[in-house]
Design a protein around this motif. Structure first.
Motif, PDB file in Angstrom:
ATOM      1  N   GLY A 382      38.716  33.846  49.390  1.00  0.00           N
ATOM      2  CA  GLY A 382      38.038  32.959  48.463  1.00  0.00           C
ATOM      3  C   GLY A 382      38.316  33.406  47.047  1.00  0.00           C
ATOM      4  O   GLY A 382      38.931  34.458  46.801  1.00  0.00           O
ATOM      5  N   ILE A 383      37.819  32.627  46.132  1.00  0.00           N
ATOM      6  CA  ILE A 383      38.090  32.854  44.715  1.00  0.00           C
ATOM      7  C   ILE A 383      37.485  34.174  44.218  1.00  0.00           C
ATOM      8  O   ILE A 383      37.907  34.735  43.214  1.00  0.00           O
ATOM      9  CB  ILE A 383      37.534  31.659  43.915  1.00  0.00           C
ATOM     10  CG1 ILE A 383      38.315  31.443  42.647  1.00  0.00           C
ATOM     11  CG2 ILE A 383      36.045  31.766  43.689  1.00  0.00           C
ATOM     12  CD1 ILE A 383      38.031  30.102  41.992  1.00  0.00           C
ATOM     13  N   TYR A 384      36.504  34.680  44.976  1.00  0.00           N
ATOM     14  CA  TYR A 384      35.757  35.871  44.581  1.00  0.00           C
ATOM     15  C   TYR A 384      36.316  37.158  45.168  1.00  0.00           C
ATOM     16  O   TYR A 384      35.785  38.244  44.913  1.00  0.00           O
ATOM     17  CB  TYR A 384      34.293  35.739  45.028  1.00  0.00           C
ATOM     18  CG  TYR A 384      34.113  34.976  46.313  1.00  0.00           C
ATOM     19  CD1 TYR A 384      34.657  35.421  47.510  1.00  0.00           C
ATOM     20  CD2 TYR A 384      33.413  33.770  46.323  1.00  0.00           C
ATOM     21  CE1 TYR A 384      34.506  34.702  48.672  1.00  0.00           C
ATOM     22  CE2 TYR A 384      33.255  33.039  47.484  1.00  0.00           C
ATOM     23  CZ  TYR A 384      33.809  33.509  48.660  1.00  0.00           C
ATOM     24  OH  TYR A 384      33.677  32.780  49.815  1.00  0.00           O
ATOM     25  N   ASN A 385      37.364  37.085  45.973  1.00  0.00           N
ATOM     26  CA  ASN A 385      37.893  38.294  46.595  1.00  0.00           C
ATOM     27  C   ASN A 385      38.737  39.106  45.619  1.00  0.00           C
ATOM     28  O   ASN A 385      39.269  38.588  44.636  1.00  0.00           O
ATOM     29  CB  ASN A 385      38.707  37.956  47.842  1.00  0.00           C
ATOM     30  CG  ASN A 385      37.830  37.550  49.004  1.00  0.00           C
ATOM     31  OD1 ASN A 385      37.972  36.455  49.548  1.00  0.00           O
ATOM     32  ND2 ASN A 385      36.895  38.415  49.383  1.00  0.00           N
ATOM     33  N   THR A 386      38.848  40.409  45.917  1.00  0.00           N
ATOM     34  CA  THR A 386      39.543  41.359  45.043  1.00  0.00           C
ATOM     35  C   THR A 386      40.491  42.222  45.873  1.00  0.00           C
ATOM     36  O   THR A 386      40.439  42.236  47.109  1.00  0.00           O
ATOM     37  CB  THR A 386      38.545  42.286  44.348  1.00  0.00           C
ATOM     38  OG1 THR A 386      37.900  43.119  45.352  1.00  0.00           O
ATOM     39  CG2 THR A 386      37.479  41.496  43.597  1.00  0.00           C
ATOM     40  N   ARG A 387      41.317  42.966  45.167  1.00  0.00           N
ATOM     41  CA  ARG A 387      42.171  43.937  45.862  1.00  0.00           C
ATOM     42  C   ARG A 387      41.321  44.968  46.598  1.00  0.00           C
ATOM     43  O   ARG A 387      41.722  45.476  47.654  1.00  0.00           O
ATOM     44  CB  ARG A 387      43.107  44.626  44.876  1.00  0.00           C
ATOM     45  CG  ARG A 387      44.305  43.803  44.480  1.00  0.00           C
ATOM     46  CD  ARG A 387      45.418  44.677  43.913  1.00  0.00           C
ATOM     47  NE  ARG A 387      46.635  43.920  43.718  1.00  0.00           N
ATOM     48  CZ  ARG A 387      47.843  44.449  43.646  1.00  0.00           C
ATOM     49  NH1 ARG A 387      47.983  45.777  43.740  1.00  0.00           N
ATOM     50  NH2 ARG A 387      48.925  43.705  43.474  1.00  0.00           N
ATOM     51  N   GLY A 388      40.164  45.259  46.031  1.00  0.00           N
ATOM     52  CA  GLY A 388      39.266  46.197  46.700  1.00  0.00           C
ATOM     53  C   GLY A 388      38.848  45.692  48.072  1.00  0.00           C
ATOM     54  O   GLY A 388      38.692  46.485  49.015  1.00  0.00           O
TER      55      GLY A 388
END
Length: 405
Positions: A382-388
């Motif tokens: 989703g738009i809120y995901n990160t590499r973390g």
């Protein structure tokens, strides 16, 4: 071009949740995306301050509710570049939108007609056509998927040349993430005289959609995949095609005049929207579209695509892990299997680490069978995901492999 993912994450209350004492890493947006505060607030405001039924009331609350609900129709039309609001039909979701077409347009199909459906489809864009074929005697024809997860365009062209009444294809595979060249396929179908339906449920959250540029006759999608609430979706239909459809369900709002013996019907799109709609959910969808307008969507899409490519690279580097579907054009969903580990076991151990993924056949059994598997683990972004989040998934898989192998 910039995109502040941390500022976006701060707008999603659920992302601060802990699961089994671990911070939530949500990688199941392909099943249903999370909701920003703007959507939650809009629905709460409706229920607290303007709740009433729409369209039929002359009192103030009904007028306010109707204005808010119908404003969403305009927002949807603008978001997908429909020619007018009359081309936007509200449904309960993608599944209902496709069934609406199958049970209205489908009435004209008879034995000898051909329905072309891709092998990549979610069951929602396959089973209704199976049922229609059984009722009408029409033939259901497969557009096969190739080993890399792309559709076999040579077979598509050959089958289209034999004739088709309808072509049903997804824009993005929910199981593999494959992007389908729907614009080219719709152009070919139109040249062959076929009506086209596109399942856009997995495309709308990731890509700008222009239905007029795509040239499709129908385009279906769901609010809950694009940061809005469950319980509402959209069927876009070209007005010239929608006008030919008979009413789908009978009841309030879809009528013009009723006597005991007969009825006349409302204009588009209301003729296809019987009964009290999902009002709060419609307002929530409008809020989701407003929210998507509140930042640079193209920059967000670029962020997400870069993250997707990073995830595929990191996962492919895990010894024993095999990506299922390696199409060059792909987004959103990544399916994989690990030799010697059942997907359900992997999903359970990831959940214990706070990582939400989906396991199983993803309502796309024929697609996975064609790829030689019965089920996979699927991470969807989703738009809120990160590499973390991706790094947490990779580390979580390493922990699970240490336990299960």
């Amino acid at each position: 071009m910039s995109f502040d993912v941390e500022a976006i994450r701060a707008q999603f209350p659920i992302l601060s949740t802990q699961v089994h004492g671990k911070p939530l890493v949500y990688l199941d947006s392909g099943a249903s995306s999370q909701k920003p505060e703007a959507v939650l607030d809009a629905m709460d405001h409706y229920y607290r301050h303007t709740h009433s039924n729409v369209h039929r009331g002359v009192h103030e609350l009904s007028q306010l509710a109707t204005e808010a609900y119908e404003a969403t129709r305009t927002k949807v039309a603008n978001w997908i570049n429909a020619a007018s609001e009359r081309e936007v039909v509200f449904t309960r979701g993608t599944t209902e939108a496709i069934n609406l077409v199958a049970q209205t347009f489908g009435l004209r199909l008879t034995a000898g007609d051909r329905i072309l459906v891709s092998e990549l489809e979610h069951h929602a864009n396959l089973v209704p056509w199976q049922m229609l074929a059984q009722r009408s005697g029409a033939a259901l024809v497969k557009i096969p998927v190739m080993p890399n997860g792309e559709l076999d365009q040579s077979v598509y062209r050959a089958e289209l040349a034999k004739g088709a009444a309808l072509v049903a294809i997804c824009a993005v595979s929910n199981a593999l993430g494959t992007r389908i060249p729907v614009k080219d396929m719709c152009a070919q179908a139109r040249a062959a005289g076929a009506v086209t339906l596109v399942d856009g449920a997995q495309a709308v959250p990731h890509d700008r959609v222009d239905v007029q540029a795509l040239g499709c006759d129908f385009y279906a999608f769901s609010s809950h995949k694009m940061y809005g609430p469950t319980g509402i979706g959209v069927l876009y239909g070209r007005e010239a095609v929608l006008e030919t459809l008979p009413p789908w369900q009978g009841g309030g709002d879809m009528i013009d005049h009723v006597t005991f013996e007969s009825s006349t019907y409302n204009v588009l799109p209301y003729r296809l929207e019987a009964g009290t709609p999902s009002i709060a959910e419609g307002i929530g969808l409008g809020a989701a579209i407003d929210w998507l307008h509140s930042f640079d969507f193209d920059a967000a899409a670029a962020h997400e695509q870069a993250l997707y490519d990073y995830a595929r690279t990191e996962l492919a580097a895990i010894d024993g892990l095999r990506l299922i579907g390696t199409a060059g054009a792909a987004c959103g969903a990544i399916s994989f299997e690990i030799a010697g580990i059942a997907a359900s076991d992997l999903g359970t151990l990831l959940d214990q680490q706070g990582i939400a993924v989906r396991t199983g056949h993803h309502c796309a059994m024929p697609a996975l069978q064609a790829m030689g598997v019965n089920g996979t683990t699927r991470a969807s972004l989703g738009i809120y995901n990160t590499r973390g989040d991706i790094d947490a998934l990779v580390a979580g898989i390493d922990v699970a492999m240490g336990i299960l192998l």
